[in-house]
Design an enzyme around this catalytic site. Structure first.
Site, short mmCIF file in Angstrom:
data_model
loop_
_atom_site.label_atom_id
_atom_site.label_comp_id
_atom_site.label_asym_id
_atom_site.label_seq_id
_atom_site.Cartn_x
_atom_site.Cartn_y
_atom_site.Cartn_z
N ASP A 1 -3.72 1.16 6.58
CA ASP A 1 -2.53 0.53 5.64
C ASP A 1 -2.38 -0.74 5.31
O ASP A 1 -2.39 -1.39 4.32
CB ASP A 1 -1.39 1.53 5.63
CG ASP A 1 -1.59 3.18 5.43
OD1 ASP A 1 -2.72 3.60 4.67
OD2 ASP A 1 -0.86 3.82 5.99
N GLU B 1 -1.57 -1.08 -6.17
CA GLU B 1 -2.73 -0.51 -6.66
C GLU B 1 -2.37 -0.07 -8.13
O GLU B 1 -1.34 0.35 -8.52
CB GLU B 1 -2.99 0.55 -5.74
CG GLU B 1 -3.73 0.15 -4.57
CD GLU B 1 -4.21 1.52 -3.60
OE1 GLU B 1 -5.19 1.76 -3.27
OE2 GLU B 1 -2.94 1.97 -3.11
N CYS C 1 -17.50 -7.82 11.19
CA CYS C 1 -16.78 -8.76 12.20
C CYS C 1 -16.23 -8.23 13.15
O CYS C 1 -15.51 -8.64 13.94
CB CYS C 1 -15.85 -9.55 11.32
SG CYS C 1 -14.32 -8.92 10.94
N CYS D 1 -13.15 -10.58 6.81
CA CYS D 1 -14.31 -11.32 6.36
C CYS D 1 -14.76 -10.59 5.04
O CYS D 1 -15.68 -11.23 4.39
CB CYS D 1 -15.50 -10.85 7.30
SG CYS D 1 -16.14 -9.01 7.15
N CYS E 1 -14.24 -2.96 11.23
CA CYS E 1 -15.16 -3.73 10.45
C CYS E 1 -16.42 -3.65 11.03
O CYS E 1 -16.49 -3.99 12.21
CB CYS E 1 -14.81 -5.02 10.14
SG CYS E 1 -15.88 -6.07 9.26
N CYS F 1 -12.71 -5.22 4.24
CA CYS F 1 -12.08 -5.72 5.52
C CYS F 1 -11.47 -7.00 5.05
O CYS F 1 -11.91 -7.99 4.34
CB CYS F 1 -13.34 -6.47 6.28
SG CYS F 1 -12.76 -7.36 7.91
N ASP G 1 0.84 -1.29 -0.04
CA ASP G 1 -0.01 0.08 0.11
C ASP G 1 1.00 1.22 0.12
O ASP G 1 1.81 1.38 0.96
CB ASP G 1 -0.96 0.10 1.26
CG ASP G 1 -1.89 1.35 1.30
OD1 ASP G 1 -2.85 1.24 0.60
OD2 ASP G 1 -1.47 2.08 2.23
ZN LIG Z 1 -14.89 -7.86 8.54
#
Ligand SMILES: [Zn+2]
Length: 307
Positions: free
Chosen positions: A242, A160, A235, A216, A232, A213, A68
């Site tokens: 980052d 990216e 979860c 999850c 998140c 996330c 990142d």
């Molecule tokens: Zn999550």
């Protein structure tokens, strides 16, 4: 033409003293040509050479690393490693801003009125140019260290497509510097990873690396730049923003490589290539393990040797 130790022998000029000992770098190299130039008050000589280069395979061929790229830090890797911006850059940038103010207080040239610049303006703007160059050198050095380390270590690297975070909101100076670094990091990764037989995966520009996330897979609707920690909604996973983004990139890369391995074509970002041009070269080129072992051959060096 010859260059041994800290001396070079050039046509017409004869023997010149170099600032740097070039023996190690030019070992076994045949010098094809030399270019001398004067820049920011220093003389440089760069050699074009023919040299057999042995580049070892990446040391961790089984691992996929996500990177990142940021503004506050230079980069954060998916294993949690944080590569800070070069030290002293902040101080150097303060000096640049100060020098720029000094220049603006001096009598500069004006094409409209035919005003000639004052000597004090010339001196001040020469100083500003030097400081800009110094900042650029420091950045270049740390970017090379980052890309060299990553390319030597990992056979699969994921970044990216664009520095989306940097484009969203930032002060003009920081942003342009970060954007320029981003393109340069990508360019260097592309060729260095190829040297070591690895693969660079460039994530689709719409891939929500920051908002997803990594635990999850839930995607948050909104994530402001000031939120440095990802929490998140689903979860309740809590992680550095980052690192979370880098982990998502690594996962994206694993998926892409799996698709590539199964023979499907890797989709490369909805026409993103057309705009960015060189992007084509960094799309997945080969799968790990299918590259020829060891890159031996005659490679003309592109790295100049500074005097
Ligand atoms: Zn999550």
């Amino acid at each position: 033409m010859r260059a041994t130790g800290a001396t070079a022998t050039l046509p017409v000029l004869g023997q010149i003293k170099l600032h740097e000992d070039v023996s190690a770098r030019l070992a076994g190299a045949r010098i094809l040509s030399a270019t001398v130039r004067f820049e920011r008050g220093r003389w440089f000589v760069s050699f074009t050479v023919e040299q057999d280069v042995q580049r070892p395979r990446a040391t961790r061929p089984g691992d996929v690393i996500g990177i990142d790229l940021g503004i506050k830090t230079l980069a954060v890797l998916s294993d949690g490693t944080e590569i800070p911006n070069p030290r002293h850059l902040g101080a150097a940038l303060r000096k640049v801003r100060r020098a720029a103010r000094t220049v603006s207080r001096r009598q500069g040239p004006d094409r409209r009125t035919g005003q000639r610049p004052s000597n004090r303006w010339r001196r001040a703007s020469a100083r500003l140019g030097g400081l800009h160059a110094r900042v650029a050198d420091v950045r270049t050095d740390s970017i090379h260290k980052l890309t060299t380390n990553v390319a030597r270590t990992y056979a699969a690297v994921v970044i990216e497509d664009l520095n989306v975070a940097g484009m969203v909101k930032n002060r003009r100076l920081a942003r342009s510097v970060a954007d320029a670094s981003f393109g340069e990091i990508r360019r260097q990764l592309a060729y260095k990873i190829e040297w070591h037989g690895g693969t660079l995966v460039v994530a689709d520009r719409w891939f929500a690396s920051s908002k997803t996330c990594s635990e999850c897979g839930a995607v948050r609707a909104k994530l402001t730049l000031s939120e440095r920690t990802y929490v998140c909604d689903v979860c309740a996973m809590t992680m550095d923003r980052d690192v979370n983004a880098a982990l998502n990139l690594a996962q994206y890369g694993r998926n892409q490589l799996r698709i590539a391995a199964s023979g499907a074509e890797i989709e490369n970002g909805r026409g993103a290539d057309r705009k960015t041009g060189p992007a084509r070269q960094v799309a997945v080129k080969r799968q790990p393990g299918t590259a020829p072992a060891g890159q031996t051959g005659t490679v003309p060096s592109q790295d100049g040797t500074a005097a």
